[in-house]
Design an enzyme around this catalytic site. Structure first.
Site, PDB file in Angstrom:
ATOM      1  N   HIS A 158       0.319  -1.393  -0.010  1.00  0.00           N
ATOM      2  CA  HIS A 158       0.084  -0.063   0.069  1.00  0.00           C
ATOM      3  C   HIS A 158       0.668   1.802  -0.149  1.00  0.00           C
ATOM      4  O   HIS A 158       0.755   2.338   0.157  1.00  0.00           O
ATOM      5  CB  HIS A 158      -1.189  -0.094   1.431  1.00  0.00           C
ATOM      6  CG  HIS A 158      -0.329  -0.087   2.649  1.00  0.00           C
ATOM      7  ND1 HIS A 158       0.281  -1.064   3.164  1.00  0.00           N
ATOM      8  CD2 HIS A 158      -0.307   0.790   3.302  1.00  0.00           C
ATOM      9  CE1 HIS A 158       0.787  -0.671   4.502  1.00  0.00           C
ATOM     10  NE2 HIS A 158       0.490   0.502   4.619  1.00  0.00           N
TER      11      HIS A 158
HETATM   12  N1  UDP Z   1      -3.409  -5.821   8.622  1.00  0.00           N
HETATM   13  C1  UDP Z   1      -4.131  -5.488   9.253  1.00  0.00           C
HETATM   14  N2  UDP Z   1      -5.238  -6.498   7.954  1.00  0.00           N
HETATM   15  C2  UDP Z   1      -4.639  -6.344   6.839  1.00  0.00           C
HETATM   16  C3  UDP Z   1      -2.590  -5.708   6.241  1.00  0.00           C
HETATM   17  C4  UDP Z   1      -2.960  -5.876   7.588  1.00  0.00           C
HETATM   18  O1  UDP Z   1      -4.922  -6.146  10.203  1.00  0.00           O
HETATM   19  O2  UDP Z   1      -5.621  -6.533   5.697  1.00  0.00           O
HETATM   20  C5  UDP Z   1      -1.931  -5.741   9.542  1.00  0.00           C
HETATM   21  C6  UDP Z   1      -0.537  -6.183   9.888  1.00  0.00           C
HETATM   22  O3  UDP Z   1      -0.602  -7.507  10.278  1.00  0.00           O
HETATM   23  C7  UDP Z   1       0.649  -5.956  11.014  1.00  0.00           C
HETATM   24  C8  UDP Z   1      -0.125  -4.548  10.354  1.00  0.00           C
HETATM   25  O4  UDP Z   1      -1.481  -4.319   9.593  1.00  0.00           O
HETATM   26  O5  UDP Z   1       0.206  -5.930  11.853  1.00  0.00           O
HETATM   27  C9  UDP Z   1       0.765  -3.508   9.384  1.00  0.00           C
HETATM   28  O6  UDP Z   1      -0.338  -2.220   9.733  1.00  0.00           O
HETATM   29  P1  UDP Z   1       0.333  -1.177   7.990  1.00  0.00           P
HETATM   30  O7  UDP Z   1       0.762  -2.300   7.114  1.00  0.00           O
HETATM   31  O8  UDP Z   1      -0.944  -0.418   7.272  1.00  0.00           O
HETATM   32  O9  UDP Z   1       1.339  -0.238   8.861  1.00  0.00           O
HETATM   33  P2  UDP Z   1       3.193   0.188   8.022  1.00  0.00           P
HETATM   34  O10 UDP Z   1       3.173  -2.038   9.346  1.00  0.00           O
HETATM   35  O11 UDP Z   1       3.958   0.228   7.061  1.00  0.00           O
HETATM   36  O12 UDP Z   1       3.480   0.590   8.643  1.00  0.00           O
END
Ligand code: UDP
Length: 358
Positions: free
Chosen positions: A209
């Site tokens: 994303h």
């Molecule tokens: N996650 C979730 N549902 C989804 C995709 C990801 O709960 O459909 C969880 C994933 O397991 C992780 C977190 O969201 O714990 C990651 O968040 P995101 O990718 O939005 O942010 P980033 O880690 O890049 O800051």
């Protein structure tokens, strides 16, 4: 002691869940939970509060969308009003979103000490919006709580070592705690129209994303093409921001091995991690969860975010180019079970303890 915790986005709900759980049983702490509204769909926000048993926020500011400047400035104005009314003793923020930066700026101007969890991560590129948020937040914080040794080293190099405390990764705590509760492959996956989808026995898990990969069709198409050439289907919960683009790219049926779903709740995501063959992502959180679950990961990004995971082919960077992604996925990983760079699963206790003592 009144601690204002400001959250706004999916990964922050997860980190806050494990720390807030401790505050709730502590008679000395009164936690004021403030949701900026940055993530607002049911399956990007409310589901996390329900599943992770986080109390309803005292305030939901309902601020999302617009340019970064618009979002941050609206948050600063709204948060100032709340902080002036509630007079918290400290501010607790997590990670690197616009909500993190807005809350830190507002608090420091009101002389409220800022405590930042997941401080110190650096890509080395100011082109990345989260990097800007991290650097600015770290430099106005009174207490910095990096998750890893490498993050601590960056803080020391920037002259912030004296305010820094290595606490480990609250995402690891959450993975251990909630990992016990997820229901194997019984969780429901929903397509964009809300129809139930069957979870295949063997599958890859994809999340993608970041604006670097999804701002145009080119890169995301390469990633989907790579996944479609793998031997098993790929489950891809699509971030609402990218739904339109991904639906359009897949509309002609050229990627039949992709299972596109709505975003899933955290428990389902963890169970998808645990059951996956391998993981492809551009998410900082998912890279670490792949590592915790000892699943091989390919991160489609130009810059290393979590260097600790980049050992023994456990997590490799790839360009958004289908042959490179497939090549990296085909390499064998080795796992040293004694290598635990994300702490001992008691990071939340350390964070809560430091906040009380500080
Ligand atoms: N996650 C979730 N549902 C989804 C995709 C990801 O709960 O459909 C969880 C994933 O397991 C992780 C977190 O969201 O714990 C990651 O968040 P995101 O990718 O939005 O942010 P980033 O880690 O890049 O800051």
């Amino acid at each position: 002691m009144k601690i204002a915790t400001v959250v706004g986005a999916r990964p922050q709900f997860i980190k806050a869940a494990v720390v807030s759980r401790l505050f709730r049983t502590d008679p000395d702490v009164d936690e004021l939970l403030i949701h900026t509204g940055q993530h607002f769909d049911y399956n990007m926000s409310e589901v996390f509060f329900e599943e992770l048993d986080i109390p309803k926020p005292a305030y939901n500011l309902g601020i999302s969308g617009g340019s970064h400047a618009q979002m941050i400035s609206r948050m600063v104005v709204a948060l100032e009003e709340v902080f002036l009314k509630e007079k918290p003793d400290k501010l607790l923020v997590y990670g690197d979103t616009n909500s993190t930066l807005a809350a830190a700026l507002t608090a420091v101007k009101l002389h409220i000490p800022v405590c930042h969890v997941e401080a110190g991560n650096r890509f080395g590129s100011l082109d990345n919006p989260e990097e800007v948020n991290r650097i600015c937040t770290d430099h106005v914080s009174s207490m910095l709580m990096p998750c890893t040794e490498s993050a601590l080293r960056f803080l020391q190099q920037e002259g912030l070592g004296g305010r820094s405390h290595l606490v480990g990764d609250p995402m690891f705590d959450a993975f251990l705690f909630y990992g016990e509760k997820c229901g194997g492959n019984s969780e429901v996956l929903l397509d964009f129209e809300g129809k139930r989808l069957k979870r295949p026995e063997r599958y890859y898990y994809l999340t993608c994303h970041r604006q670097e990969n999804t701002a145009t069709d080119e890169k995301i198409t390469e990633i989907l093409r790579a996944m479609n050439e793998l031997p098993f289907p790929t489950i891809y919960p699509v971030h609402p921001r990218n739904r339109e683009r991904v639906s359009r790219i897949c509309a002609d049926g050229r990627f039949p091995k992709l299972i596109l779903t709505q975003p899933v709740g955290y428990l389902t995501s963890i169970s998808l991690v645990k059951g996956a063959e391998k993981i492809v992502t551009d998410s900082g959180g998912l890279q670490r969860e792949a590592f915790f679950a000892e699943k091989q990961c390919v991160t489609v990004f130009d810059l290393i975010v979590w260097p600790e995971t980049m050992v023994d082919n456990r997590n490799q960077l790839s360009a958004a180019e289908h042959t490179e992604i497939l090549k990296k996925l085909s390499e064998k990983q080795t796992v040293d079970p004694s290598y635990k760079p994300f702490g001992d699963g008691k990071s939340a206790e350390k964070i809560a303890g430091l906040l009380k003592r500080y």
